[in-house]
Design a protein around this motif. Structure first.
Motif, PDB file in Angstrom:
ATOM      1  N   GLY A 137       0.807  -1.220   0.000  1.00 62.69           N
ATOM      2  CA  GLY A 137       0.000   0.000   0.000  1.00 62.69           C
ATOM      3  C   GLY A 137       0.844   1.276   0.000  1.00 62.69           C
ATOM      4  N   LEU A 138       2.129   1.141   0.297  1.00 58.10           N
ATOM      5  CA  LEU A 138       3.002   2.321   0.339  1.00 58.10           C
ATOM      6  C   LEU A 138       3.594   2.672  -1.031  1.00 58.10           C
ATOM      7  CD1 LEU A 138       4.978   1.341   3.561  1.00 58.10           C
ATOM      8  CD2 LEU A 138       3.213   3.107   3.398  1.00 58.10           C
ATOM      9  N   ILE A 139       3.527   1.729  -1.955  1.00 61.59           N
ATOM     10  CA  ILE A 139       4.273   1.902  -3.218  1.00 61.59           C
ATOM     11  C   ILE A 139       3.759   3.099  -4.021  1.00 61.59           C
ATOM     12  CG2 ILE A 139       4.769   0.828  -5.464  1.00 61.59           C
ATOM     13  CD1 ILE A 139       4.896  -1.881  -3.912  1.00 61.59           C
ATOM     14  N   GLY A 140       2.432   3.179  -4.149  1.00 59.37           N
ATOM     15  CA  GLY A 140       1.856   4.282  -4.912  1.00 59.37           C
ATOM     16  C   GLY A 140       2.242   5.633  -4.327  1.00 59.37           C
ATOM     17  N   GLN A 141       2.172   5.745  -2.984  1.00 63.53           N
ATOM     18  CA  GLN A 141       2.527   7.011  -2.320  1.00 63.53           C
ATOM     19  C   GLN A 141       4.015   7.333  -2.515  1.00 63.53           C
ATOM     20  OE1 GLN A 141       1.050   7.402   1.752  1.00 63.53           O
ATOM     21  NE2 GLN A 141      -0.194   5.561   1.464  1.00 63.53           N
ATOM     22  N   ALA A 142       4.839   6.310  -2.447  1.00 59.14           N
ATOM     23  CA  ALA A 142       6.281   6.524  -2.621  1.00 59.14           C
ATOM     24  C   ALA A 142       6.583   7.035  -4.022  1.00 59.14           C
ATOM     25  CB  ALA A 142       7.034   5.214  -2.355  1.00 59.14           C
ATOM     26  N   ARG A 143       5.909   6.459  -5.029  1.00 61.99           N
ATOM     27  CA  ARG A 143       6.161   6.884  -6.414  1.00 61.99           C
ATOM     28  C   ARG A 143       5.679   8.308  -6.674  1.00 61.99           C
ATOM     29  NH1 ARG A 143       7.436   3.370 -10.472  1.00 61.99           N
ATOM     30  NH2 ARG A 143       6.017   4.429 -11.896  1.00 61.99           N
ATOM     31  N   LYS A 144       4.652   8.731  -5.905  1.00 63.51           N
ATOM     32  CA  LYS A 144       4.204  10.120  -6.047  1.00 63.51           C
ATOM     33  C   LYS A 144       5.289  11.079  -5.549  1.00 63.51           C
ATOM     34  CE  LYS A 144      -0.776  10.005  -6.056  1.00 63.51           C
ATOM     35  NZ  LYS A 144      -1.685   9.411  -5.094  1.00 63.51           N
ATOM     36  N   LYS A 145       5.932  10.694  -4.459  1.00 65.67           N
ATOM     37  CA  LYS A 145       6.984  11.562  -3.915  1.00 65.67           C
ATOM     38  C   LYS A 145       8.230  11.534  -4.795  1.00 65.67           C
ATOM     39  CE  LYS A 145       5.650  11.307   0.956  1.00 65.67           C
ATOM     40  NZ  LYS A 145       5.909  12.625   1.563  1.00 65.67           N
ATOM     41  N   ASN A 146       8.582  10.363  -5.320  1.00 62.54           N
ATOM     42  CA  ASN A 146       9.756  10.250  -6.179  1.00 62.54           C
ATOM     43  C   ASN A 146       9.531   9.122  -7.192  1.00 62.54           C
ATOM     44  OD1 ASN A 146      12.179   9.813  -7.436  1.00 62.54           O
ATOM     45  ND2 ASN A 146      13.420   9.958  -5.556  1.00 62.54           N
ATOM     46  N   PRO A 147       9.234   9.484  -8.476  1.00 59.95           N
ATOM     47  CA  PRO A 147       8.896   8.460  -9.478  1.00 59.95           C
ATOM     48  C   PRO A 147      10.039   7.489  -9.775  1.00 59.95           C
ATOM     49  CG  PRO A 147       8.861  10.700 -10.444  1.00 59.95           C
ATOM     50  CD  PRO A 147       9.178  10.861  -8.999  1.00 59.95           C
ATOM     51  N   ASN A 148      11.242   7.801  -9.296  1.00 64.41           N
ATOM     52  CA  ASN A 148      12.377   6.925  -9.581  1.00 64.41           C
ATOM     53  C   ASN A 148      12.533   5.765  -8.596  1.00 64.41           C
ATOM     54  OD1 ASN A 148      13.350   8.291 -11.899  1.00 64.41           O
ATOM     55  ND2 ASN A 148      14.125   9.908 -10.562  1.00 64.41           N
ATOM     56  N   VAL A 149      11.723   5.751  -7.543  1.00 66.27           N
ATOM     57  CA  VAL A 149      11.917   4.667  -6.569  1.00 66.27           C
ATOM     58  C   VAL A 149      11.501   3.337  -7.161  1.00 66.27           C
ATOM     59  CG1 VAL A 149      11.672   6.075  -4.490  1.00 66.27           C
ATOM     60  CG2 VAL A 149       9.632   5.007  -5.528  1.00 66.27           C
ATOM     61  N   ASN A 150      12.178   2.296  -6.719  1.00 69.25           N
ATOM     62  CA  ASN A 150      11.875   0.943  -7.175  1.00 69.25           C
ATOM     63  C   ASN A 150      10.826   0.326  -6.247  1.00 69.25           C
ATOM     64  OD1 ASN A 150      12.217  -2.046  -6.974  1.00 69.25           O
ATOM     65  ND2 ASN A 150      13.558  -1.636  -8.713  1.00 69.25           N
ATOM     66  N   PRO A 151       9.685  -0.090  -6.812  1.00 69.22           N
ATOM     67  CA  PRO A 151       8.582  -0.594  -5.968  1.00 69.22           C
ATOM     68  C   PRO A 151       9.002  -1.744  -5.048  1.00 69.22           C
ATOM     69  CG  PRO A 151       7.876  -0.363  -8.243  1.00 69.22           C
ATOM     70  CD  PRO A 151       9.339  -0.099  -8.234  1.00 69.22           C
ATOM     71  N   ALA A 152       9.768  -2.675  -5.597  1.00 68.54           N
ATOM     72  CA  ALA A 152      10.156  -3.831  -4.781  1.00 68.54           C
ATOM     73  C   ALA A 152      11.018  -3.383  -3.598  1.00 68.54           C
ATOM     74  CB  ALA A 152      10.916  -4.838  -5.642  1.00 68.54           C
ATOM     75  N   LYS A 153      11.906  -2.386  -3.860  1.00 69.93           N
ATOM     76  CA  LYS A 153      12.780  -1.917  -2.778  1.00 69.93           C
ATOM     77  C   LYS A 153      11.996  -1.153  -1.717  1.00 69.93           C
ATOM     78  CE  LYS A 153      17.352  -1.633  -4.863  1.00 69.93           C
ATOM     79  NZ  LYS A 153      18.383  -0.686  -5.292  1.00 69.93           N
TER      80      LYS A 153
END
Ligand SMILES: [Zn+2]
Length: 497
Positions: free
Chosen positions: A469-485
């Motif tokens: 559930g955190l992946i979408g929020q993380a990508r909003k803050k920084n689109p370069n983050v790797n979802p698995a990481k």
């Protein structure tokens, strides 16, 4: 097997005519090109004019030998040629050169396996494989209302192999799958292009029903459905014919041997088979040995040479891909069924990435799907194996995720020229993709955990999947983050806290 829906077994044998991939005809030097103006590829030999003498095309025999070996047949050390005499307008010499009692290959088999498990693996026996020449073509000018018939003899003398199976197939679906496997094998071997639109592969099917009853099994008379030129037609015709025979059996109860063998044609538009003339028995053809052709002896060296020219057949290649790259039988089947060029493309990508599964996923989900939509061959595909390997390698190393990778892939397709690995690098830079450092990632995930106490509680309670559930929020803050990481880091931080 009889079932409640079909209280009988459908028994099917196939006869397949395949045009060999030669430049010239079986017994003369005339070209075999498709689509030439009528009667421009004929000579005294292929017309059988008096005084002309046929000479065997050695290439045709080599290709036929390859087919016989790949079908696991016994190769006859000595074969001869026979004249099959019958009169028909497209056969002006009055006979066809074929092989009657001594075909060059006998007693083989070809197995068909469905990786989806729709039917059990089925090994289908091959009774014989023999070489023969094709006849010409009648063109009936019915549209003009004149009733004119014209004859094009360009095809007369074209080399064919006829492959006759045992009646081992048990459903129209199996018959279609087996034909598909046979065609794939022949294309892999370079024996034929098997182009059905051009008549390079034609199918006759023999079908009857075995109906269980108190004292054993009753068999309905065999019907031969002639000259089908698509596998879909074969499947539909067999399904229709089995149902028709079942109805007829219930009305008449006539068994095999009590009625002559019937020949029927498939009317694809109407979706029915229709009775044709009764089939000639082989005795009607008055076969006799061709006095103009010498018998052929096949040496061990010929067999070894044909074996050497075969390459890995599809069955072996599927197993090899599974073993070499650790992919599933299903994935190997999809890749091999696309042909040798796609296999080579796949192996290049897998080799460069150093992993089979991601290469297989990208090939199937992105490359083949795009190819399917756009048409064309893998050789013309704008993203070559080196460029794809670079892209897939970056995703595998976690430089960016699959969604980002797909954006880059879509960009490569619009370059208007073949994409190179350098283009992948350019696209990565243009999208502002930069690797996120571990420190930055940890900081970002800490912030998210602070803002999402419910997810923290769920993960602590053993529901690790809640971290997604955190992946979408993380990508909003920084689109370069790797979802698995993001997911891994979140779980590690919660566990460690
Ligand atoms: Zn000729």
């Amino acid at each position: 097997m009889p079932t409640a829906a079909a209280p009988y077994t459908t028994v099917i044998g196939l006869e397949v005519h395949v045009q060999l991939l030669t430049h010239t005809k079986l017994f003369c030097g005339c070209p075999t090109d498709f689509g030439a103006p009528p009667n421009t590829q004929v000579c005294p030999v292929c017309l059988g004019l008096p005084g002309s003498l046929p000479v065997l095309n050695r290439r045709a025999f080599e290709l036929a030998l390859r087919a016989g070996l790949a079908l696991e047949c016994r190769i006859a050390p000595f074969t001869k040629w026979d004249r099959k005499n019958y009169f028909y307008p497209d056969l002006p010499k009055g006979y066809q050169i074929s092989q009657f009692d001594l075909p060059f290959a006998t007693d083989g088999s070809l197995e068909v396996v469905d990786p989806r498990g729709a039917f059990p693996p089925r090994r289908v026996g091959i009774i014989r494989v023999h070489l023969e020449e094709d006849a010409g073509k009648s063109m009936h000018d019915e549209a003009a209302g004149t009733g004119d018939s014209r004859i094009d003899l360009n095809r007369a003398g074209t080399p064919l192999v006829e492959i006759v199976s045992q009646p081992d197939l048990r459903s129209p679906q199996e018959a279609r799958a087996w034909l598909t496997e046979l065609r794939l094998l022949l294309v892999y071997l370079g024996v034929s292009d098997c182009n059905m639109q051009e008549g390079s592969l034609r199918v006759d099917a023999n079908v009857n029903l075995h109906v269980p009853r108190g004292d054993g099994i009753a068999k309905t008379p065999i019907v031969e459905i002639k000259n089908m030129n698509s596998f879909r037609s074969v499947e539909r015709a067999l399904a229709y014919e089995a149902a028709r025979q079942w109805e007829e059996w219930q009305e008449t109860g006539i068994e095999i041997g009590k009625a002559p063998k019937q020949t029927r044609g498939w009317d694809d538009a109407a979706g029915v088979t229709r009775a044709q003339r009764h089939k000639e028995e082989s005795s009607d053809y008055r076969y006799f040995p061709d006095p103009d052709l010498v018998p052929v002896t096949v040496s061990d060296a010929d067999v070894a040479a044909a074996r050497g020219a075969m390459g890995e057949p599809p069955t072996a290649l599927r197993r090899a891909l599974e073993a070499r790259w650790g992919i599933s039988a299903y994935d190997a089947d999809v890749i091999v069924n696309q042909g040798r060029d796609v296999v080579a493309y796949y192996e290049t990508v897998a080799g460069m990435v150093g992993a089979g599964k991601p290469a297989s996923n990208w090939l199937q989900q992105d490359v083949l799907r795009t190819l399917n939509d756009r048409g064309g061959t893998i050789a013309e595909f704008p993203v070559g194996p080196e460029a794809l390997a670079d892209l897939v390698g970056r995703v595998a190393r976690g430089e960016f995720d699959t969604a980002r990778g797909r954006e880059i892939f879509a960009g490569l397709l619009t370059l208007g020229r073949p994409a190179t690995p350098a283009d992948v690098g350019t696209a990565v830079a243009a999208l502002g993709i930069t690797a996120v450092s571990d420190d930055d990632l940890v900081e970002l995930v800490r912030d998210l955990l602070a803002a999402n106490p419910k997810i923290v509680a769920d993960v602590k309670g053993g529901k690790e999947q809640a971290a997604a559930g955190l992946i979408g929020q993380a990508r909003k803050k920084n689109p370069n983050v790797n979802p698995a990481k993001v997911r891994e880091t979140a779980i590690a931080l919660i566990r460690g806290s």
